[in-house]
Design a protein around this motif. Sequence first.
Motif, PDB file in Angstrom:
ATOM      1  N   SER A  81      54.770  43.855  28.817  1.00 32.07           N
ATOM      2  CA  SER A  81      53.721  43.387  29.727  1.00 32.07           C
ATOM      3  C   SER A  81      52.408  44.143  29.533  1.00 32.07           C
ATOM      4  N   MET A  89      43.067  33.250  41.078  1.00 36.43           N
ATOM      5  CA  MET A  89      43.491  34.659  41.091  1.00 36.43           C
ATOM      6  C   MET A  89      42.935  35.395  42.301  1.00 36.43           C
ATOM      7  N   PHE A 129      47.784  41.326  36.408  1.00 38.93           N
ATOM      8  CA  PHE A 129      48.251  40.212  35.587  1.00 38.93           C
ATOM      9  C   PHE A 129      48.155  40.597  34.118  1.00 38.93           C
ATOM     10  N   SER A 130      49.095  40.055  33.323  1.00 41.76           N
ATOM     11  CA  SER A 130      49.063  40.250  31.884  1.00 41.76           C
ATOM     12  C   SER A 130      49.499  38.961  31.202  1.00 41.76           C
ATOM     13  N   LEU A 176      53.539  35.224  30.900  1.00 44.50           N
ATOM     14  CA  LEU A 176      52.741  35.730  32.019  1.00 44.50           C
ATOM     15  C   LEU A 176      53.556  36.817  32.710  1.00 44.50           C
ATOM     16  N   TYR A 199      53.179  39.745  35.971  1.00 47.34           N
ATOM     17  CA  TYR A 199      52.348  40.141  37.103  1.00 47.34           C
ATOM     18  C   TYR A 199      53.107  41.133  37.974  1.00 47.34           C
ATOM     19  N   VAL A 203      53.240  32.186  41.988  1.00 49.25           N
ATOM     20  CA  VAL A 203      52.099  32.665  41.208  1.00 49.25           C
ATOM     21  C   VAL A 203      51.874  31.827  39.959  1.00 49.25           C
TER      22      VAL A 203
END
Length: 370
Positions: free
Chosen positions: A151, A306, A319-320, A326, A328, A363
């Motif tokens: 991540s 976001m 977040f990444s 994804l 988070y 999300v």
Amino acid sequence: MCRGTDRDTRSGTAQCECGRLIQEITMETIDFKALETELHGELVRVERWRRVVRVLSVVVYSLVFAWFMFVLFGGTLLARMGWHDYSALTRTVVPIFIGLVVLSFALTRSLSAFHEREEAAMRRAMQAMLPGVRFLPLSECEVDNSLLTGSRLFTVSYGDPRLAMDCYGEVETGSGSMLRMADVGVSYGWMNRWQYHPVMGYVVMVYRHVLRPLFASRMESSAHNFRGMFGWCRTSRRYEGDILVLPDHLEDKAGYLAHHVQALQKRFHARLVRLEDPEFERRFVVYADNEVSARMLLTPAMMRRMTALRDAFGRDLMFSFSRGCLYYAASMPQGFLRLRPALLGGGRMLETVYNDITLSGRVADELGVS
């Protein structure tokens, strides 16, 4: 790197089914007050065990600290007090040490009983609130360090010994979907590095395992820099490089982000990306090693979503976006998949847990990456 999702990838599935399932469940009406009344006996027992653990932990760790100081400065005391007075003091300390051993055993058993009852109550509550979501307790968690390193939210090195992780619970759908969320504790940075030092290791040990438990929200979280929610999901699109969206106010703090960003810049050529949304920039800072890819992803609509998620959570979000995944995370010192005893009464505790889980599960859908 999104482990546990290869089966979905091979079948061509590219949907975060868990998020959609949770959204469907949220449409049903849950009487949290009635549910808390039904589980009242279990919840009260959990709270009693929590208080026992808290009292014992304060007594035990205070005695441990006092014992450590006695051992460390015993020579100085002997020089100042003389042998006769020092011998008398030693005869007093020995029974205290024996009591410390007994209390430590009682604390260990009480902590085990507390965790067992809390997990049992949490499992029953989850079955009633979110019957389509599978709750995995601590002993069944499948999150490991490779997932967190992938991540980039906590470290930038796959072999970095300074990253340590414990999982305290996990939720997933019965269908083995691609969106999963876990309650994790993560340790990183200089303290993890110094714990291997022949001298500083003792200082780190005393700080983490003697002093911090006296003040931590949860005793088992005292060794961690981060405790809270960590979610991951395979998405329908891949990203060029790594894109990190981090809380803006952490940018200048040493320990986490300062070192983290330096390492990103050095190893992955990540750089700050300035965007044109003032509300988004007030809450987040963006680093990416491909600015074009970051701008294509972070459209005005995405930045608004976001920002809305950050406001809905009421806490910092990270977040990444990396190689089709994804990730988070959100800091929750009292635990993500844990009960909040302070809110017991009127259904508030279960409603808070329910809201945290459902919001976390939405999300991916909210960001439109599923």
